[in-house]
Design an enzyme around this catalytic site. Sequence first.
Site, PDB file in Angstrom:
ATOM      1  N   PHE A  39       0.862  -1.319   0.062  1.00  0.00           N
ATOM      2  CA  PHE A  39       0.100   0.122  -0.034  1.00  0.00           C
ATOM      3  C   PHE A  39       0.797   1.181  -0.111  1.00  0.00           C
ATOM      4  O   PHE A  39       0.192   2.326   0.142  1.00  0.00           O
ATOM      5  CB  PHE A  39      -1.138   0.052   1.199  1.00  0.00           C
ATOM      6  CG  PHE A  39      -2.041  -1.233   1.035  1.00  0.00           C
ATOM      7  CD1 PHE A  39      -2.637  -1.093  -0.087  1.00  0.00           C
ATOM      8  CD2 PHE A  39      -2.396  -1.767   1.919  1.00  0.00           C
ATOM      9  CE1 PHE A  39      -3.660  -2.253  -0.356  1.00  0.00           C
ATOM     10  CE2 PHE A  39      -3.285  -3.023   1.864  1.00  0.00           C
ATOM     11  CZ  PHE A  39      -4.025  -3.142   0.514  1.00  0.00           C
ATOM     12  N   LYS A  40       1.969   1.089   0.003  1.00  0.00           N
ATOM     13  CA  LYS A  40       3.135   2.162  -0.157  1.00  0.00           C
ATOM     14  C   LYS A  40       2.634   3.397   0.846  1.00  0.00           C
ATOM     15  O   LYS A  40       2.541   4.394   0.396  1.00  0.00           O
ATOM     16  CB  LYS A  40       3.350   2.845  -1.610  1.00  0.00           C
ATOM     17  CG  LYS A  40       4.083   1.474  -2.411  1.00  0.00           C
ATOM     18  CD  LYS A  40       4.271   2.226  -3.859  1.00  0.00           C
ATOM     19  CE  LYS A  40       4.756   1.012  -4.844  1.00  0.00           C
ATOM     20  NZ  LYS A  40       3.476   0.047  -4.993  1.00  0.00           N
ATOM     21  N   ILE A  95       0.967  11.022   7.481  1.00  0.00           N
ATOM     22  CA  ILE A  95       1.563  11.400   8.810  1.00  0.00           C
ATOM     23  C   ILE A  95       1.617  10.267   9.619  1.00  0.00           C
ATOM     24  O   ILE A  95       0.791   9.265   9.422  1.00  0.00           O
ATOM     25  CB  ILE A  95       0.458  12.545   9.458  1.00  0.00           C
ATOM     26  CG1 ILE A  95      -0.946  12.204   9.387  1.00  0.00           C
ATOM     27  CG2 ILE A  95       0.657  13.882   8.497  1.00  0.00           C
ATOM     28  CD1 ILE A  95      -1.659  12.877  10.517  1.00  0.00           C
ATOM     29  N   PRO A 119      11.457  -5.194  -7.247  1.00  0.00           N
ATOM     30  CA  PRO A 119      10.311  -5.265  -8.414  1.00  0.00           C
ATOM     31  C   PRO A 119      10.955  -4.730  -9.506  1.00  0.00           C
ATOM     32  O   PRO A 119      11.986  -3.731  -9.653  1.00  0.00           O
ATOM     33  CB  PRO A 119       9.343  -4.490  -7.792  1.00  0.00           C
ATOM     34  CG  PRO A 119       9.914  -3.442  -7.206  1.00  0.00           C
ATOM     35  CD  PRO A 119      11.143  -3.892  -6.351  1.00  0.00           C
ATOM     36  N   GLY A 120      10.554  -5.310 -10.663  1.00  0.00           N
ATOM     37  CA  GLY A 120      10.928  -4.751 -12.000  1.00  0.00           C
ATOM     38  C   GLY A 120      11.587  -5.927 -12.998  1.00  0.00           C
ATOM     39  O   GLY A 120      12.224  -5.515 -13.958  1.00  0.00           O
ATOM     40  N   ALA A 132       8.447  -7.527 -17.312  1.00  0.00           N
ATOM     41  CA  ALA A 132       7.903  -6.740 -17.808  1.00  0.00           C
ATOM     42  C   ALA A 132       8.372  -5.298 -17.874  1.00  0.00           C
ATOM     43  O   ALA A 132       8.475  -4.652 -18.715  1.00  0.00           O
ATOM     44  CB  ALA A 132       6.280  -6.635 -17.264  1.00  0.00           C
ATOM     45  N   GLY A 148      11.591  -4.811 -17.590  1.00  0.00           N
ATOM     46  CA  GLY A 148      13.119  -5.064 -18.324  1.00  0.00           C
ATOM     47  C   GLY A 148      14.083  -5.735 -17.389  1.00  0.00           C
ATOM     48  O   GLY A 148      15.119  -5.829 -17.974  1.00  0.00           O
ATOM     49  N   GLY A 149      13.894  -5.751 -16.094  1.00  0.00           N
ATOM     50  CA  GLY A 149      15.006  -6.286 -15.214  1.00  0.00           C
ATOM     51  C   GLY A 149      14.900  -7.950 -15.389  1.00  0.00           C
ATOM     52  O   GLY A 149      14.239  -8.450 -15.876  1.00  0.00           O
TER      53      GLY A 149
HETATM   54  O1  NUP Z   1       9.476   0.594  -7.131  1.00  0.00           O
HETATM   55  C1  NUP Z   1       8.563  -0.220  -7.484  1.00  0.00           C
HETATM   56  N1  NUP Z   1       8.266  -0.979  -8.597  1.00  0.00           N
HETATM   57  C2  NUP Z   1       6.992  -1.690  -8.654  1.00  0.00           C
HETATM   58  O2  NUP Z   1       7.100  -2.192  -9.745  1.00  0.00           O
HETATM   59  C3  NUP Z   1       7.756  -0.699  -6.109  1.00  0.00           C
HETATM   60  C4  NUP Z   1       6.854  -1.501  -6.323  1.00  0.00           C
HETATM   61  N2  NUP Z   1       6.214  -1.782  -5.154  1.00  0.00           N
HETATM   62  N3  NUP Z   1       6.423  -2.102  -7.466  1.00  0.00           N
HETATM   63  C5  NUP Z   1       5.420  -3.074  -7.691  1.00  0.00           C
HETATM   64  O3  NUP Z   1       6.054  -4.375  -7.942  1.00  0.00           O
HETATM   65  C6  NUP Z   1       4.222  -2.727  -8.726  1.00  0.00           C
HETATM   66  O4  NUP Z   1       3.321  -2.070  -8.219  1.00  0.00           O
HETATM   67  C7  NUP Z   1       3.870  -4.038  -9.046  1.00  0.00           C
HETATM   68  O5  NUP Z   1       2.901  -4.616  -8.260  1.00  0.00           O
HETATM   69  C8  NUP Z   1       5.164  -4.891  -8.930  1.00  0.00           C
HETATM   70  C9  NUP Z   1       5.668  -5.026 -10.435  1.00  0.00           C
HETATM   71  O6  NUP Z   1       4.844  -5.809 -11.164  1.00  0.00           O
HETATM   72  P1  NUP Z   1       5.504  -6.140 -12.589  1.00  0.00           P
HETATM   73  O7  NUP Z   1       5.908  -5.055 -13.241  1.00  0.00           O
HETATM   74  O8  NUP Z   1       6.493  -7.402 -12.702  1.00  0.00           O
HETATM   75  O9  NUP Z   1       4.133  -6.532 -13.214  1.00  0.00           O
END
Ligand code: NUP
Length: 220
Positions: free
Chosen positions: A61-62, A66, A170-171, A174, A176-177
Amino acid sequence: MERNTCMILALDVTDREEALKIAEDVWEFVDAIKVGYPLVLATGLDIIRELAEFAPIIADFKVADIPNTNRLICDQVFEAGADAIIVQGFTGRDSLDACIEIASEYRKDVFVVSEMSHPGGAEFLQPAAEAIAKIALEAGAFGLVAPATRPERVKKIRKIIGDKLTIISPGVGAQGGKASDVIAAGADWVIVGRSIYKAESPKEAACEIAEEIRAELCGE
Ligand code: NUP
């Protein structure tokens, strides 16, 4: 959170049945399932307990408010059965402390976003990432979120935190990582969404990435 496959599924589908079916198909290849706004807003908070049957749940939920509001949000998320929550660090130490305080009452974990994986993540967050990593360490977070799209940044963040914090990244796919690159750079877990849940066979896709990570860790 146990580290076996070093992979977390980002389950960003918006249909309850589909979410449960994918979780059932891939649970053996992932150490946790990450749920966020798309799934929870579409299906309700109860999906957390349903998915927790398959794997520990990270609520993405990032949280970025406050301290008092952060506390109220974290309380709801842990009551709903999540094992961990992802919060923003840019809101400052007091806001982060509020999340960590509630998490420790529930004996749950907090992951702090240090730098985001999309191109825009380099605009405002990247210059603050190292300072955010330091406050996450001082505040007693369980881990950081760092970008699989920039393995060199994961390496840098790992240097700053040593082995005192975990890194989830993450990354992959899709965005590119590459899973093996970011594990080699020092991430503990990669987070994978679309490359798994949009695949013709989510199970095969998850199995393939898990195997890539295993080979990297075994030096094959
Ligand atoms: O920096 C971030 N990048 C990111 O893609 C922080 C995240 N929480 N996410 C989350 O990781 C994004 O909201 C998604 O749920 C997941 C990556 O998904 P996908 O790009 O592999 O589909």
